[in-house]
Design a protein around this motif. Structure first.
Motif, short mmCIF file in Angstrom:
data_model
loop_
_atom_site.label_atom_id
_atom_site.label_comp_id
_atom_site.label_asym_id
_atom_site.label_seq_id
_atom_site.Cartn_x
_atom_site.Cartn_y
_atom_site.Cartn_z
N HIS A 1 -32.96 17.00 -11.52
CA HIS A 1 -32.95 15.57 -11.23
C HIS A 1 -32.59 15.52 -9.73
CE1 HIS A 1 -32.97 14.80 -15.48
NE2 HIS A 1 -31.74 15.22 -15.67
N GLY A 2 -33.59 15.41 -8.88
CA GLY A 2 -33.34 15.46 -7.44
C GLY A 2 -33.24 14.09 -6.81
N ARG A 3 -32.34 13.95 -5.89
CA ARG A 3 -32.20 12.68 -5.18
C ARG A 3 -33.50 12.33 -4.47
NH1 ARG A 3 -26.09 12.04 -3.15
NH2 ARG A 3 -25.12 13.38 -4.71
N THR A 4 -33.87 11.07 -4.54
CA THR A 4 -35.08 10.60 -3.87
C THR A 4 -35.04 10.97 -2.39
OG1 THR A 4 -35.36 8.82 -5.46
CG2 THR A 4 -36.44 8.54 -3.33
N SER A 5 -33.88 10.86 -1.78
CA SER A 5 -33.74 11.17 -0.35
C SER A 5 -34.04 12.64 -0.04
CB SER A 5 -32.34 10.81 0.13
OG SER A 5 -31.36 11.54 -0.57
N ALA A 6 -34.04 13.52 -1.05
CA ALA A 6 -34.32 14.94 -0.85
C ALA A 6 -35.75 15.31 -1.25
CB ALA A 6 -33.32 15.78 -1.65
N SER A 7 -36.61 14.33 -1.48
CA SER A 7 -37.98 14.59 -1.93
C SER A 7 -38.72 15.55 -1.00
CB SER A 7 -38.78 13.29 -2.05
OG SER A 7 -38.29 12.50 -3.10
N ASP A 8 -38.64 15.34 0.30
CA ASP A 8 -39.34 16.22 1.23
C ASP A 8 -38.84 17.65 1.14
OD1 ASP A 8 -40.93 14.13 2.13
OD2 ASP A 8 -39.70 13.76 3.92
N PHE A 9 -37.54 17.83 0.98
CA PHE A 9 -36.97 19.17 0.82
C PHE A 9 -37.56 19.86 -0.42
CE2 PHE A 9 -33.80 21.79 -1.40
CZ PHE A 9 -33.64 22.80 -0.47
N TYR A 10 -37.55 19.17 -1.55
CA TYR A 10 -38.06 19.80 -2.78
C TYR A 10 -39.55 20.12 -2.67
CZ TYR A 10 -33.61 18.89 -4.98
OH TYR A 10 -32.27 18.89 -5.29
N ARG A 11 -40.32 19.24 -2.09
CA ARG A 11 -41.75 19.54 -1.90
C ARG A 11 -41.92 20.74 -0.99
NH1 ARG A 11 -42.58 13.78 -2.53
NH2 ARG A 11 -42.27 13.42 -0.32
N HIS A 12 -41.14 20.81 0.07
CA HIS A 12 -41.19 21.96 0.99
C HIS A 12 -40.85 23.26 0.26
CE1 HIS A 12 -40.65 24.34 4.63
NE2 HIS A 12 -39.47 24.69 4.17
N MET A 13 -39.97 23.17 -0.71
CA MET A 13 -39.55 24.36 -1.47
C MET A 13 -40.50 24.68 -2.63
SD MET A 13 -36.93 25.50 0.19
CE MET A 13 -36.34 26.74 -0.97
N GLY A 14 -41.60 23.95 -2.75
CA GLY A 14 -42.60 24.26 -3.77
C GLY A 14 -42.46 23.51 -5.08
N PHE A 15 -41.66 22.47 -5.10
CA PHE A 15 -41.48 21.68 -6.31
C PHE A 15 -42.46 20.52 -6.36
CE2 PHE A 15 -37.68 24.08 -6.28
CZ PHE A 15 -37.17 24.07 -7.57
N GLU A 16 -42.81 20.13 -7.57
CA GLU A 16 -43.68 18.97 -7.80
C GLU A 16 -42.83 17.84 -8.36
OE1 GLU A 16 -47.13 17.80 -11.02
OE2 GLU A 16 -46.91 19.89 -10.46
N ARG A 17 -43.04 16.65 -7.82
CA ARG A 17 -42.34 15.47 -8.34
C ARG A 17 -43.03 15.04 -9.63
NH1 ARG A 17 -42.42 10.63 -4.42
NH2 ARG A 17 -44.26 10.07 -5.60
N VAL A 18 -42.23 14.77 -10.67
CA VAL A 18 -42.77 14.41 -11.97
C VAL A 18 -42.16 13.08 -12.41
CG1 VAL A 18 -42.95 15.11 -14.39
CG2 VAL A 18 -43.01 16.85 -12.60
N GLY A 19 -42.99 12.15 -12.85
CA GLY A 19 -42.50 10.90 -13.42
C GLY A 19 -42.14 9.87 -12.37
N GLU A 20 -41.47 8.84 -12.86
CA GLU A 20 -41.09 7.69 -12.05
C GLU A 20 -39.68 7.86 -11.49
OE1 GLU A 20 -43.23 5.13 -11.41
OE2 GLU A 20 -44.69 6.36 -12.51
N GLU A 21 -39.39 7.14 -10.43
CA GLU A 21 -38.06 7.12 -9.85
C GLU A 21 -37.10 6.41 -10.81
OE1 GLU A 21 -36.60 6.26 -5.39
OE2 GLU A 21 -37.48 4.52 -6.39
N TYR A 22 -35.84 6.88 -10.86
CA TYR A 22 -34.83 6.28 -11.73
C TYR A 22 -33.46 6.36 -11.07
CZ TYR A 22 -34.21 11.21 -12.93
OH TYR A 22 -34.02 12.56 -12.85
N LEU A 23 -32.55 5.54 -11.55
CA LEU A 23 -31.19 5.50 -11.05
C LEU A 23 -30.32 6.43 -11.88
CD1 LEU A 23 -29.14 4.21 -9.11
CD2 LEU A 23 -28.80 2.42 -10.83
#
Length: 151
Positions: free
Chosen positions: A111-133
């Motif tokens: 469960h990655g912070r939205t603010s870290a999205s670029d980091f996770y994509r850079h590290m080879g992760f795919e974003r899955v699903g909708e944003e949540y609190l």
């Protein structure tokens, strides 16, 4: 400053950094995760040249929704503010993914912070699903990878 090494460590080794950067201003107990006591949980520390922990992450067995594959989820990943952008978080994550592979996992997720999205994509992760609190830390997405850096 650069990463001198990473290691699988006891939670006590990374706890001060976890609390300081991920639960800033909150009581100490908010940085104690129930997963810390689960069988199979491991913690990664990334150290600077002086031997100080500057990056950390905690990994534990947890299936990813809709996947039958053996999986590890991680949380509590962070780096000290004074070294952000210098590779400590990435080093902790990379070491953790290698350890997940060595333990037989087919994928890793968080469960990655939205603010870290670029980091996770850079590290080879795919974003899955909708944003949540996710309280108390704010907006998140789920991120998943099957690239576990097998040796």
């Amino acid at each position: 400053m650069s990463v001198s090494r990473t290691a699988v460590v006891a939670v006590e080794e990374i706890f001060a950094l976890r609390w300081a950067v991920l639960r800033t201003g909150l009581p100490r107990e908010t940085a104690v995760y129930p997963e810390d006591a689960l069988p199979g949980t491991f913690h990664i520390a990334a150290y600077d040249e002086a031997g100080a922990v500057r990056g950390c992450a905690t990994f534990f067995p947890d299936t990813f929704p809709g996947e039958a594959a053996t999986a590890y989820r991680f949380r509590g990943m962070g780096s000290a503010p004074e070294v952000r952008g210098q590779g400590f978080g990435g080093a902790a994550l990379t070491a953790g993914l290698r350890e997940c592979a060595a333990r037989g996992a087919a994928l890793a997720w968080c469960h990655g912070r939205t603010s870290a999205s670029d980091f996770y994509r850079h590290m080879g992760f795919e974003r899955v699903g909708e944003e949540y609190l996710l309280e108390p830390s704010g907006l998140h997405y789920d991120f998943v990878t099957k690239d576990l850096l097998r040796d």
